[in-house]
Motif scaffolding. Structure first.
Motif, PDB file in Angstrom:
ATOM      1  N   UNK A 101      51.931  15.815  30.378  1.00 48.77           N
ATOM      2  CA  UNK A 101      51.666  14.986  29.242  1.00 48.77           C
ATOM      3  C   UNK A 101      51.384  14.952  30.127  1.00 48.77           C
ATOM      4  N   UNK A 102      51.250  13.926  29.669  1.00 50.91           N
ATOM      5  CA  UNK A 102      49.910  12.361  30.651  1.00 50.91           C
ATOM      6  C   UNK A 102      50.759  11.746  31.913  1.00 50.91           C
ATOM      7  N   UNK A 103      49.899  11.029  32.427  1.00 55.34           N
ATOM      8  CA  UNK A 103      50.129  10.437  33.937  1.00 55.34           C
ATOM      9  C   UNK A 103      50.252   9.048  34.071  1.00 55.34           C
ATOM     10  N   UNK A 104      51.309   8.965  34.866  1.00 58.13           N
ATOM     11  CA  UNK A 104      50.976   7.111  35.042  1.00 58.13           C
ATOM     12  C   UNK A 104      49.944   6.875  36.263  1.00 58.13           C
ATOM     13  N   UNK A 105      49.835   8.504  37.203  1.00 57.60           N
ATOM     14  CA  UNK A 105      48.751   8.130  38.244  1.00 57.60           C
ATOM     15  C   UNK A 105      47.822   9.305  38.254  1.00 57.60           C
ATOM     16  N   UNK A 106      46.606   8.837  38.717  1.00 58.90           N
ATOM     17  CA  UNK A 106      46.149   9.934  39.284  1.00 58.90           C
ATOM     18  C   UNK A 106      45.566  10.211  40.932  1.00 58.90           C
ATOM     19  N   UNK A 107      45.651  11.495  40.867  1.00 53.74           N
ATOM     20  CA  UNK A 107      45.130  12.230  42.425  1.00 53.74           C
ATOM     21  C   UNK A 107      44.101  12.495  42.796  1.00 53.74           C
ATOM     22  N   UNK A 108      43.241  10.792  43.912  1.00 54.43           N
ATOM     23  CA  UNK A 108      42.158  10.886  44.344  1.00 54.43           C
ATOM     24  C   UNK A 108      42.031  12.206  45.488  1.00 54.43           C
ATOM     25  N   UNK A 109      41.253  13.099  44.905  1.00 60.66           N
ATOM     26  CA  UNK A 109      40.950  14.782  46.566  1.00 60.66           C
ATOM     27  C   UNK A 109      40.000  14.134  47.074  1.00 60.66           C
ATOM     28  N   UNK A 110      40.263  13.470  48.611  1.00 59.16           N
ATOM     29  CA  UNK A 110      39.266  13.310  49.696  1.00 59.16           C
ATOM     30  C   UNK A 110      39.268  11.289  49.818  1.00 59.16           C
ATOM     31  N   UNK A 111      39.844  11.035  48.908  1.00 59.20           N
ATOM     32  CA  UNK A 111      39.799   9.531  48.511  1.00 59.20           C
ATOM     33  C   UNK A 111      39.468   8.890  49.761  1.00 59.20           C
TER      34      UNK A 111
ATOM     35  N   UNK B 187      53.024  11.504  38.849  1.00 58.42           N
ATOM     36  CA  UNK B 187      53.987  10.841  38.452  1.00 58.42           C
ATOM     37  C   UNK B 187      53.948  10.828  36.508  1.00 58.42           C
ATOM     38  N   UNK B 188      53.957  11.689  36.082  1.00 57.44           N
ATOM     39  CA  UNK B 188      54.210  12.266  34.506  1.00 57.44           C
ATOM     40  C   UNK B 188      54.874  11.216  33.662  1.00 57.44           C
ATOM     41  N   UNK B 189      54.524  10.688  32.678  1.00 53.83           N
ATOM     42  CA  UNK B 189      55.334   9.653  32.204  1.00 53.83           C
ATOM     43  C   UNK B 189      56.493   9.912  31.599  1.00 53.83           C
ATOM     44  N   UNK B 190      56.911  11.162  31.604  1.00 54.67           N
ATOM     45  CA  UNK B 190      57.665  12.472  30.965  1.00 54.67           C
ATOM     46  C   UNK B 190      58.336  12.850  31.956  1.00 54.67           C
ATOM     47  N   UNK B 191      59.698  12.605  32.909  1.00 58.78           N
ATOM     48  CA  UNK B 191      59.830  13.238  33.818  1.00 58.78           C
ATOM     49  C   UNK B 191      59.484  12.750  35.259  1.00 58.78           C
ATOM     50  N   UNK B 192      58.872  11.421  35.481  1.00 57.82           N
ATOM     51  CA  UNK B 192      58.640  11.727  36.440  1.00 57.82           C
ATOM     52  C   UNK B 192      57.252  12.099  37.583  1.00 57.82           C
ATOM     53  N   UNK B 193      57.971  12.521  38.982  1.00 55.82           N
ATOM     54  CA  UNK B 193      57.170  12.633  39.984  1.00 55.82           C
ATOM     55  C   UNK B 193      57.516  14.539  40.133  1.00 55.82           C
ATOM     56  N   UNK B 194      58.858  14.578  39.471  1.00 56.48           N
ATOM     57  CA  UNK B 194      59.816  15.527  39.807  1.00 56.48           C
ATOM     58  C   UNK B 194      58.958  16.212  38.682  1.00 56.48           C
ATOM     59  N   UNK B 195      58.722  16.255  37.369  1.00 53.49           N
ATOM     60  CA  UNK B 195      57.867  16.615  36.383  1.00 53.49           C
ATOM     61  C   UNK B 195      57.176  16.983  36.682  1.00 53.49           C
ATOM     62  N   UNK B 196      55.794  16.363  37.942  1.00 51.66           N
ATOM     63  CA  UNK B 196      54.619  17.158  37.916  1.00 51.66           C
ATOM     64  C   UNK B 196      54.459  17.566  38.496  1.00 51.66           C
ATOM     65  N   UNK B 197      55.341  17.974  40.335  1.00 51.97           N
ATOM     66  CA  UNK B 197      55.940  18.153  41.559  1.00 51.97           C
ATOM     67  C   UNK B 197      55.746  20.589  40.979  1.00 51.97           C
TER      68      UNK B 197
ATOM     69  N   UNK C  71      47.630  18.836  25.604  1.00 53.81           N
ATOM     70  CA  UNK C  71      46.308  18.395  26.428  1.00 53.81           C
ATOM     71  C   UNK C  71      46.078  17.048  26.575  1.00 53.81           C
ATOM     72  N   UNK C  72      47.558  16.599  26.418  1.00 53.93           N
ATOM     73  CA  UNK C  72      47.857  14.656  26.391  1.00 53.93           C
ATOM     74  C   UNK C  72      47.195  14.565  28.153  1.00 53.93           C
ATOM     75  N   UNK C  73      47.746  15.688  29.081  1.00 57.46           N
ATOM     76  CA  UNK C  73      47.570  14.806  30.346  1.00 57.46           C
ATOM     77  C   UNK C  73      45.859  14.860  30.535  1.00 57.46           C
TER      78      UNK C  73
END
Length: 565
Positions: A420-430, A484-494, A518-520
């Motif tokens: 699903x879609x996420x509220x955030x994005x992770x930068x690897x080596x930000x 941090x997914x739009x549906x389920x939050x960080x728990x669902x993402x992890x 494939x929405x995310x």
């Protein structure tokens, strides 16, 4: 180091013009970040290409197999349909000379000396190994084991685990990761919790060879390695592919391998040593290597095959600055035929890893061509042999089709998780380069936030194809799915990330499912489009931030360049 806050990035955009190619004032940053409209990205294209590349027909896309021939032909066809031109002087491919060494008839790893009778550890379950040398037979005989801590020689950090040692004929026993991986923050000799290249297994084997060791054995530990023994076993129990070398690997160790943690504990106990205490000691500066007083022996035969693999290169030529390039990369290869699972499936299809990235190149090229050429040229490179140690991207970086000093920067796409879609994005080596400004702008438009890399100790920035370019000075951005997914939050993402790592990564079960959400993934693809297109419309040259390990290389190459950066 921290990325530029999104609020600051927004401030830089106050003077923005049109949504297609408007430019904002570079301000103190010295370059513009043009605003870009959303790309016309096709989910149908993504599904079609992922499903095709990860089908059994492609046999897991191992380099040098019929699966490669089908993969390269298919990608060329898709690049053409997307609207690209051949990217290598009229050719779609760049030849990459490789050698495949297939170990066979493995004897047990026998440890002799110390207390008790010799111990024999079985190949696969207890240990895995291979040779980098092009020899028909590999024989390690009565090689003294020496515990060298993390196996690091870093003069600039005042660290040398090999100080005072003569490793000729000996076997280095090495811990995975680097000394401060358990640190909570990012401060420390080796960047705290964030892994440096010194923590990568590739570096450890390279350094052991430079020290003259006969063999190098890494102790597997799931947390600092970032994957379980099943991943090591599936990755190392088939033929291994390397770049062809003029000396046929004569300067390498005889054997490079891994042992399970319980195996290592038995070896250290037999040697009268406490692995836990020695591990703690190895994390401190000034650690002295410890000879274990036991020896290792094993032998196996090798099949050797030299061949040429291929990078696939497509070009969308720029209008105003066609000799300035923005690079998009993804690896097309996977493990091919691998250890069968319980169902008997012995093809590692690599649907997520990395049919998704290859499909993303096609979809991004398609959307870019629909939008029309940018002011700079856009180069799309599907590279080979990432799974064998970034060999295709390394070859491109060492033999660039387009000069690196004229390459503005790039994006690497590796393993897009369906979900699903996420509220955030992770930068690897930000925080490493000024490319973060393009990311921050794109995130603001997409109404998402940036999340610091949650597991910097895993060293993901050094584990994919952008690293081959980055270490030669080209700024490269690598972003991952949000937590941090739009549906389920960080728990669902992890949970989503853990499920893939545990149950599918480098296993036959990494297969396409028509029921995937494939929405995310499409959300992530839109970020890639905006960032890459903005770079291609920009007039500026982003650099690494002050103090970054790659900045000096970029500065030196730019200073010597007639054109480009």
């Amino acid at each position: 180091m921290k990325r530029l806050p999104i609020a600051a990035a927004l401030a830089l955009l106050i003077s923005a013009c049109s949504m297609n190619a408007g430019e904002n004032d570079a301000g103190s940053g010295g370059f513009d970040v043009p605003e870009i409209a959303a790309g016309d990205l096709s989910e149908d294209t993504m599904r079609r290409v992922i499903e095709k590349l990860s089908s059994d027909e492609f046999e897991g896309r191992a380099p040098g197999t019929p699966g490669e021939e089908k993969t390269v032909a298919y990608l060329i066809e898709e690049f053409q349909k997307a609207g690209l031109a051949p990217g290598n002087n009229g050719s779609w491919v760049q030849k990459v000379p490789l050698v495949e060494i297939g170990g066979q008839n493995f004897a047990p790893l026998t440890i002799a000396g110390g207390s008790g009778a010799p111990m024999r550890f079985e190949y696969g379950n207890d240990w895995v190994g291979a040779t980098y040398r092009e020899d028909a037979e590999t024989r390690l005989e009565n090689s003294e084991l020496v515990f060298v801590g993390f196996g690091i020689n870093a003069p600039e950090r005042g660290w040398n685990d090999y100080a005072g040692l003569d490793m000729k004929g000996k076997t280095a026993v090495i811990l995975v990761n680097d000394p401060d991986y358990e640190t909570e923050g990012l401060e420390g000799t080796f960047n705290g919790r964030a892994m440096t290249y010194y923590g990568r297994w590739t570096y450890k084997y390279e350094e052991a060879a430079r020290q003259g060791a006969a063999a190098a054995i890494i102790i597997h530990d799931t947390f600092p390695a970032a994957y379980g023994w099943n991943v090591v076993e599936s990755s190392w129990t088939g033929p291994q592919v390397y770049a062809q070398r003029s000396d046929k690997g004569a300067d390498q160790t005889l054997v490079n391998g891994w042992v399970q943690m319980p195996v290592a504990e038995r070896i250290f106990n037999a040697a009268g040593q406490d692995l836990t205490k020695l591990t703690a000691a190895a994390k401190q500066k000034g650690f002295k290597a410890v000879p274990l007083g036991v020896t290792a022996s094993t032998h196996f035969t090798n099949s050797i095959r030299t061949f040429e693999s291929q990078n696939v290169v497509g070009l969308l030529k720029g209008t105003e600055a066609p000799e300035e390039y923005v690079l998009y990369s993804a690896h097309w290869d996977h493990l091919g035929r691998c250890k069968p699972d319980a169902s008997g499936d012995g093809i590692c299809n690599g649907a997520v890893d990395n049919a998704t990235g290859s499909a993303a190149l096609v979809a991004l090229a398609e959307a870019s061509a629909k939008a029309g050429p940018a002011r700079r040229s856009q180069v799309f490179v599907a590279v080979t042999a990432e799974e064998s140690g970034l060999l295709g991207s390394e070859y491109y970086a060492a033999n660039p089709v387009y000069p690196l000093v004229q390459t503005v920067g790039g994006l690497n796409i590796d393993g897009l998780l369906p979900g699903g879609r996420a509220k955030d994005v992770t930068t690897v080596g930000g925080g490493k380069s000024e490319l973060d400004r393009f990311l921050d702008w794109a995130l603001s438009v997409e109404k998402r936030t940036g999340t610091p890399e949650p597991t910097p100790e895993k060293g993901y920035y050094y584990r994919s194809d952008h690293f081959s370019m980055a270490k030669r000075g080209v700024p490269m951005l690598y972003i991952d799915a949000g937590e941090d997914l739009e549906q389920g939050g960080k728990e669902a993402g992890a949970k989503m990330a853990e499920d893939y790592t545990v149950n599918r990564y480098h296993q036959p079960s990494d297969e396409y499912d028509a029921g995937w959400d494939l929405s995310g993934l499409m959300q992530q693809l839109q970020l890639y489009y905006r960032i890459g297109r903005s770079m291609a419309m920009s007039k500026g040259w982003p650099n690494w931030v002050e103090g970054d390990e790659f900045k000096a290389t970029r500065d030196e190459s730019c200073a010597a360049a007639d054109k480009g950066c």
